[in-house]
Structure formats: C-alpha cells, structure tokens
Design a protein around this motif. Structure first.
Motif, PDB file in Angstrom:
ATOM      1  N   GLU A  29       0.850  -1.171  -0.046  1.00 60.18           N
ATOM      2  CA  GLU A  29       0.011   0.037  -0.112  1.00 60.18           C
ATOM      3  C   GLU A  29       0.613   1.334  -0.033  1.00 60.18           C
ATOM      4  O   GLU A  29       2.124   1.372   0.664  1.00 60.18           O
ATOM      5  N   VAL A  30       0.387   2.334  -0.616  1.00 64.95           N
ATOM      6  CA  VAL A  30       0.889   3.559  -0.557  1.00 64.95           C
ATOM      7  C   VAL A  30      -0.018   4.564   0.019  1.00 64.95           C
ATOM      8  O   VAL A  30      -1.328   4.204  -0.006  1.00 64.95           O
ATOM      9  N   GLU A  31       0.370   5.490   0.326  1.00 64.50           N
ATOM     10  CA  GLU A  31      -0.304   6.608   1.053  1.00 64.50           C
ATOM     11  C   GLU A  31      -0.094   7.963   0.320  1.00 64.50           C
ATOM     12  O   GLU A  31       1.158   8.431   0.469  1.00 64.50           O
ATOM     13  N   GLY A  32      -1.072   8.602  -0.115  1.00 60.96           N
ATOM     14  CA  GLY A  32      -1.046  10.252  -0.568  1.00 60.96           C
ATOM     15  C   GLY A  32      -1.548  11.119   0.490  1.00 60.96           C
ATOM     16  O   GLY A  32      -2.620  10.583   1.098  1.00 60.96           O
ATOM     17  N   LYS A  42      -5.455   5.961   0.786  1.00 63.24           N
ATOM     18  CA  LYS A  42      -4.421   4.849   0.777  1.00 63.24           C
ATOM     19  C   LYS A  42      -4.894   3.946  -0.322  1.00 63.24           C
ATOM     20  O   LYS A  42      -6.096   3.789  -0.532  1.00 63.24           O
ATOM     21  N   LEU A  43      -3.771   3.689  -1.124  1.00 65.36           N
ATOM     22  CA  LEU A  43      -4.088   2.949  -2.411  1.00 65.36           C
ATOM     23  C   LEU A  43      -3.125   1.444  -2.497  1.00 65.36           C
ATOM     24  O   LEU A  43      -2.117   1.537  -1.776  1.00 65.36           O
ATOM     25  N   SER A  44      -3.688   0.495  -2.926  1.00 64.45           N
ATOM     26  CA  SER A  44      -2.846  -0.848  -3.256  1.00 64.45           C
ATOM     27  C   SER A  44      -1.918  -0.223  -4.209  1.00 64.45           C
ATOM     28  O   SER A  44      -2.000   0.821  -5.074  1.00 64.45           O
ATOM     29  N   ALA A  84       5.577   4.713  -8.845  1.00 63.98           N
ATOM     30  CA  ALA A  84       7.070   4.821  -8.655  1.00 63.98           C
ATOM     31  C   ALA A  84       7.579   3.385  -7.884  1.00 63.98           C
ATOM     32  O   ALA A  84       8.433   2.819  -8.375  1.00 63.98           O
ATOM     33  N   LEU A  85       6.772   2.818  -7.081  1.00 64.30           N
ATOM     34  CA  LEU A  85       6.934   1.742  -6.302  1.00 64.30           C
ATOM     35  C   LEU A  85       6.904   0.380  -7.428  1.00 64.30           C
ATOM     36  O   LEU A  85       7.552  -0.490  -7.577  1.00 64.30           O
TER      37      LEU A  85
END
Length: 105
Positions: A29-32, A42-44, A84-85
C-alpha cells in the motif's frame, strides 16, 4: 537451438516472477496526502483505493469543494507513489530493464 531453449527458459522464469510480483502488489500500500496531511488516501500498489481519511476540521458544509479538491490531490499523490513503487519492483525483476511505455501490470 540451445540459445532458443535458454531464451524460452528465461521467459518462463520471468513469467513466474511476474505472477509473484502481481500477488505482492495486492498487499503493498501507498499513502498520498494533500492539504498538509488533512486528507489522506491509501491505495494498493495497483491503484485500488483502500482507505480515505479526512481531518474533522475540514468538515464544514460550505467547504465541500475544498474537501473534494483535496481528495483528488491526495489520490493523485498516492497514485504517483504507487507507480514509482511499481517501476522500482519491475526494475528489480527485469534486472534494470525499464517497463515499456503503455505496459500495465
């Protein structure tokens, strides 16, 4: 002919690694954030929205447009981080070869 067989074996190994990476991306998960952290999305790593947090100080009936804009901005921030991930994971998987333009996982 041996080169061709070796290439086919490498392709099969890459396919297996790609499938494993796909499964891993579902768990990452990433958080913006936007508005200095007042809105967090929060997104996968694949871009699926997993959560949304809005600071209670923003919840005023006459300021809904501001909240909407901050949600969009936080989502865009999380999306950039997810991409980016993904690029980082692909780079590790393919030994530094870039993901071709337009190729999606």
């Amino acid at each position: 002919m041996a080169d061709f067989l070796g290439l086919m074996k490498q392709a099969a190994e890459l396919k297996t690694k790609m499938e494993a990476m796909q499964a891993e991306l579902d768990t990452l998960e990433v958080e913006g954030q936007a508005g200095g952290g007042l809105v967090t999305v929060k997104l996968s790593a694949k871009g699926e929205m997993k959560g949304l947090r809005i600071d209670p100080s923003l919840i005023k009936p006459d300021e809904t447009e501001i909240i909407e804009d901050l949600i969009v901005a936080a989502h865009a921030d999380a999306r950039r981080k997810g991409e980016a991930l993904l690029q980082e994971k692909m780079k590790a998987l393919t030994g530094g070869l870039p993901l071709p333009p337009g190729m999606k996982l």
